[in-house]
Motif scaffolding. Structure first.
Motif, PDB file in Angstrom:
ATOM      1  N   ASN A 121     -34.447 -32.689  47.141  1.00 55.37           N
ATOM      2  CA  ASN A 121     -34.676 -31.579  48.062  1.00 55.37           C
ATOM      3  C   ASN A 121     -36.150 -31.211  47.908  1.00 55.37           C
ATOM      4  O   ASN A 121     -36.542 -30.579  46.926  1.00 55.37           O
ATOM      5  N   SER A 122     -36.973 -31.592  48.879  1.00 53.29           N
ATOM      6  CA  SER A 122     -38.416 -31.364  48.770  1.00 53.29           C
ATOM      7  C   SER A 122     -38.781 -29.886  48.910  1.00 53.29           C
ATOM      8  O   SER A 122     -39.789 -29.437  48.357  1.00 53.29           O
ATOM      9  N   ALA A 123     -37.978 -29.105  49.625  1.00 52.40           N
ATOM     10  CA  ALA A 123     -38.271 -27.676  49.781  1.00 52.40           C
ATOM     11  C   ALA A 123     -38.132 -26.938  48.453  1.00 52.40           C
ATOM     12  O   ALA A 123     -38.913 -26.039  48.140  1.00 52.40           O
ATOM     13  N   ARG A 124     -37.149 -27.320  47.671  1.00 56.09           N
ATOM     14  CA  ARG A 124     -36.921 -26.655  46.372  1.00 56.09           C
ATOM     15  C   ARG A 124     -37.460 -27.472  45.199  1.00 56.09           C
ATOM     16  O   ARG A 124     -37.400 -27.015  44.066  1.00 56.09           O
ATOM     17  N   ARG A 125     -37.883 -28.683  45.478  1.00 54.14           N
ATOM     18  CA  ARG A 125     -38.392 -29.597  44.457  1.00 54.14           C
ATOM     19  C   ARG A 125     -37.355 -29.830  43.365  1.00 54.14           C
ATOM     20  O   ARG A 125     -37.638 -29.744  42.180  1.00 54.14           O
ATOM     21  N   MET A 126     -36.114 -30.132  43.814  1.00 55.26           N
ATOM     22  CA  MET A 126     -35.000 -30.357  42.896  1.00 55.26           C
ATOM     23  C   MET A 126     -34.345 -31.704  43.198  1.00 55.26           C
ATOM     24  O   MET A 126     -34.185 -32.088  44.357  1.00 55.26           O
ATOM     25  N   TYR A 127     -33.981 -32.397  42.124  1.00 49.80           N
ATOM     26  CA  TYR A 127     -33.231 -33.640  42.223  1.00 49.80           C
ATOM     27  C   TYR A 127     -31.751 -33.305  42.085  1.00 49.80           C
ATOM     28  O   TYR A 127     -31.333 -32.709  41.090  1.00 49.80           O
ATOM     29  N   ARG A 128     -30.951 -33.665  43.069  1.00 51.85           N
ATOM     30  CA  ARG A 128     -29.512 -33.391  43.058  1.00 51.85           C
ATOM     31  C   ARG A 128     -28.773 -34.660  42.662  1.00 51.85           C
ATOM     32  O   ARG A 128     -28.969 -35.719  43.274  1.00 51.85           O
ATOM     33  N   VAL A 129     -27.923 -34.560  41.647  1.00 52.77           N
ATOM     34  CA  VAL A 129     -27.111 -35.702  41.227  1.00 52.77           C
ATOM     35  C   VAL A 129     -25.759 -35.566  41.931  1.00 52.77           C
ATOM     36  O   VAL A 129     -25.002 -34.635  41.682  1.00 52.77           O
ATOM     37  N   VAL A 130     -25.478 -36.514  42.817  1.00 54.11           N
ATOM     38  CA  VAL A 130     -24.259 -36.513  43.615  1.00 54.11           C
ATOM     39  C   VAL A 130     -23.258 -37.458  42.959  1.00 54.11           C
ATOM     40  O   VAL A 130     -23.541 -38.644  42.782  1.00 54.11           O
ATOM     41  N   ALA A 131     -22.078 -36.923  42.604  1.00 52.98           N
ATOM     42  CA  ALA A 131     -21.055 -37.738  41.953  1.00 52.98           C
ATOM     43  C   ALA A 131     -20.201 -38.477  42.976  1.00 52.98           C
ATOM     44  O   ALA A 131     -19.755 -39.592  42.716  1.00 52.98           O
ATOM     45  N   ALA A 132     -19.948 -37.856  44.118  1.00 54.38           N
ATOM     46  CA  ALA A 132     -19.134 -38.491  45.158  1.00 54.38           C
ATOM     47  C   ALA A 132     -19.556 -37.921  46.504  1.00 54.38           C
ATOM     48  O   ALA A 132     -20.033 -36.804  46.593  1.00 54.38           O
ATOM     49  N   THR A 133     -19.356 -38.705  47.564  1.00 54.68           N
ATOM     50  CA  THR A 133     -19.736 -38.271  48.909  1.00 54.68           C
ATOM     51  C   THR A 133     -18.618 -38.617  49.880  1.00 54.68           C
ATOM     52  O   THR A 133     -17.948 -39.656  49.729  1.00 54.68           O
ATOM     53  N   PHE A 134     -18.371 -37.735  50.868  1.00 53.59           N
ATOM     54  CA  PHE A 134     -17.221 -37.863  51.770  1.00 53.59           C
ATOM     55  C   PHE A 134     -17.614 -37.494  53.197  1.00 53.59           C
ATOM     56  O   PHE A 134     -18.571 -36.763  53.415  1.00 53.59           O
ATOM     57  N   ASP A 135     -16.797 -37.971  54.142  1.00 53.48           N
ATOM     58  CA  ASP A 135     -16.989 -37.603  55.545  1.00 53.48           C
ATOM     59  C   ASP A 135     -16.310 -36.273  55.866  1.00 53.48           C
ATOM     60  O   ASP A 135     -16.757 -35.544  56.739  1.00 53.48           O
ATOM     61  N   SER A 136     -15.204 -35.954  55.174  1.00 56.02           N
ATOM     62  CA  SER A 136     -14.470 -34.720  55.478  1.00 56.02           C
ATOM     63  C   SER A 136     -14.638 -33.688  54.354  1.00 56.02           C
ATOM     64  O   SER A 136     -14.744 -34.039  53.180  1.00 56.02           O
ATOM     65  N   LYS A 137     -14.628 -32.456  54.761  1.00 51.00           N
ATOM     66  CA  LYS A 137     -14.789 -31.358  53.801  1.00 51.00           C
ATOM     67  C   LYS A 137     -13.577 -31.268  52.883  1.00 51.00           C
ATOM     68  O   LYS A 137     -13.717 -30.998  51.691  1.00 51.00           O
ATOM     69  N   ALA A 138     -12.380 -31.486  53.398  1.00 45.66           N
ATOM     70  CA  ALA A 138     -11.161 -31.383  52.587  1.00 45.66           C
ATOM     71  C   ALA A 138     -11.186 -32.378  51.424  1.00 45.66           C
ATOM     72  O   ALA A 138     -10.846 -32.032  50.289  1.00 45.66           O
ATOM     73  N   ASP A 139     -11.612 -33.607  51.684  1.00 47.45           N
ATOM     74  CA  ASP A 139     -11.703 -34.608  50.615  1.00 47.45           C
ATOM     75  C   ASP A 139     -12.751 -34.201  49.587  1.00 47.45           C
ATOM     76  O   ASP A 139     -12.561 -34.375  48.387  1.00 47.45           O
ATOM     77  N   ALA A 140     -13.861 -33.660  50.056  1.00 50.25           N
ATOM     78  CA  ALA A 140     -14.925 -33.232  49.145  1.00 50.25           C
ATOM     79  C   ALA A 140     -14.456 -32.066  48.270  1.00 50.25           C
ATOM     80  O   ALA A 140     -14.763 -32.019  47.071  1.00 50.25           O
ATOM     81  N   VAL A 141     -13.692 -31.150  48.840  1.00 50.72           N
ATOM     82  CA  VAL A 141     -13.181 -30.011  48.062  1.00 50.72           C
ATOM     83  C   VAL A 141     -12.235 -30.492  46.974  1.00 50.72           C
ATOM     84  O   VAL A 141     -12.314 -30.061  45.822  1.00 50.72           O
ATOM     85  N   ASN A 142     -11.335 -31.402  47.313  1.00 47.80           N
ATOM     86  CA  ASN A 142     -10.404 -31.942  46.316  1.00 47.80           C
ATOM     87  C   ASN A 142     -11.147 -32.652  45.194  1.00 47.80           C
ATOM     88  O   ASN A 142     -10.814 -32.506  44.019  1.00 47.80           O
ATOM     89  N   SER A 143     -12.151 -33.424  45.543  1.00 49.73           N
ATOM     90  CA  SER A 143     -12.939 -34.131  44.544  1.00 49.73           C
ATOM     91  C   SER A 143     -13.709 -33.156  43.661  1.00 49.73           C
ATOM     92  O   SER A 143     -13.789 -33.324  42.442  1.00 49.73           O
ATOM     93  N   ARG A 144     -14.266 -32.123  44.272  1.00 48.58           N
ATOM     94  CA  ARG A 144     -15.012 -31.122  43.493  1.00 48.58           C
ATOM     95  C   ARG A 144     -14.112 -30.454  42.455  1.00 48.58           C
ATOM     96  O   ARG A 144     -14.518 -30.227  41.325  1.00 48.58           O
ATOM     97  N   GLU A 145     -12.867 -30.156  42.841  1.00 48.81           N
ATOM     98  CA  GLU A 145     -11.937 -29.519  41.904  1.00 48.81           C
ATOM     99  C   GLU A 145     -11.664 -30.431  40.711  1.00 48.81           C
ATOM    100  O   GLU A 145     -11.541 -29.967  39.580  1.00 48.81           O
ATOM    101  N   GLN A 146     -11.615 -31.732  40.934  1.00 43.09           N
ATOM    102  CA  GLN A 146     -11.419 -32.676  39.825  1.00 43.09           C
ATOM    103  C   GLN A 146     -12.660 -32.736  38.942  1.00 43.09           C
ATOM    104  O   GLN A 146     -12.557 -32.793  37.713  1.00 43.09           O
ATOM    105  N   PHE A 147     -13.832 -32.714  39.542  1.00 42.32           N
ATOM    106  CA  PHE A 147     -15.069 -32.768  38.754  1.00 42.32           C
ATOM    107  C   PHE A 147     -15.299 -31.489  37.962  1.00 42.32           C
ATOM    108  O   PHE A 147     -15.961 -31.515  36.932  1.00 42.32           O
TER     109      PHE A 147
END
Length: 160
Positions: A121-147
């Motif tokens: 993120n160049s605006a905040r000058r932060m490196y984001r570590v992404v563990a998983a990526t999804f097309d739907s929000k519901a799948d991302a929410v379920n994955s986030r709860e596991q992480f």
């Protein structure tokens, strides 16, 4: 002798005075009966409160509501630094201002079997570590709860 008579008369007067002051049982009984009659009168005069009858219904159906629409998502412009590519919704498990720290967490996640990626993120000058990526929000929410079991600060990122 006169003294004796005066003493006896005084003693008789005292005895008569104490016995005449004694209350009669019938007077107490009359007062009690009067109080009971007043109480009964008050009970009949007062209206009984109106109470709605309780109707018990058995629980035959439970509705589970999916609450994924209420989960907060951060929307950021990020550029992919290292990885296969980001979809619309991603689970971020770490944010670092130093790239080698982000790469270290990415290495640990890949060793654990995840397809970890790094986005900047160049605006905040932060490196984001992404563990998983999804097309739907519901799948991302379920994955986030596991992480969140291992990474309690995991959050959702929406790529602009």
């Amino acid at each position: 002798m006169r003294k004796c008579m005066v003493l006896c008369a005084g003693l008789c007067a005292v005895v008569l005075a104490f016995t005449s002051c004694k209350s009669k049982e019938s007077a107490y009984k009359k007062a009690y009966e009067k109080a009971q009659a007043q109480r009964e009168q008050q009970d009949t005069d007062a209206e009984a409160p109106v109470v709605t009858p309780l109707v018990e219904k058995p629980a035959t159906q439970t509705t589970v509501v999916d609450n994924t629409d209420n989960v907060p998502v951060r929307s950021e412009n990020v550029d992919l630094i290292n990885g296969a590519g980001l979809k619309s919704f991603s689970v971020v498990v770490g944010s670092f201002s130093v790239r080698p720290n982000a790469e270290g967490l990415q290495t640990r996640l890949k060793a654990a079997g995840y397809d970890a990626q790094i986005a900047f993120n160049s605006a905040r000058r932060m490196y984001r570590v992404v563990a998983a990526t999804f097309d739907s929000k519901a799948d991302a929410v379920n994955s986030r709860e596991q992480f969140r079991a291992q990474y309690p600060d995991a959050w959702l990122l929406f790529k602009k």
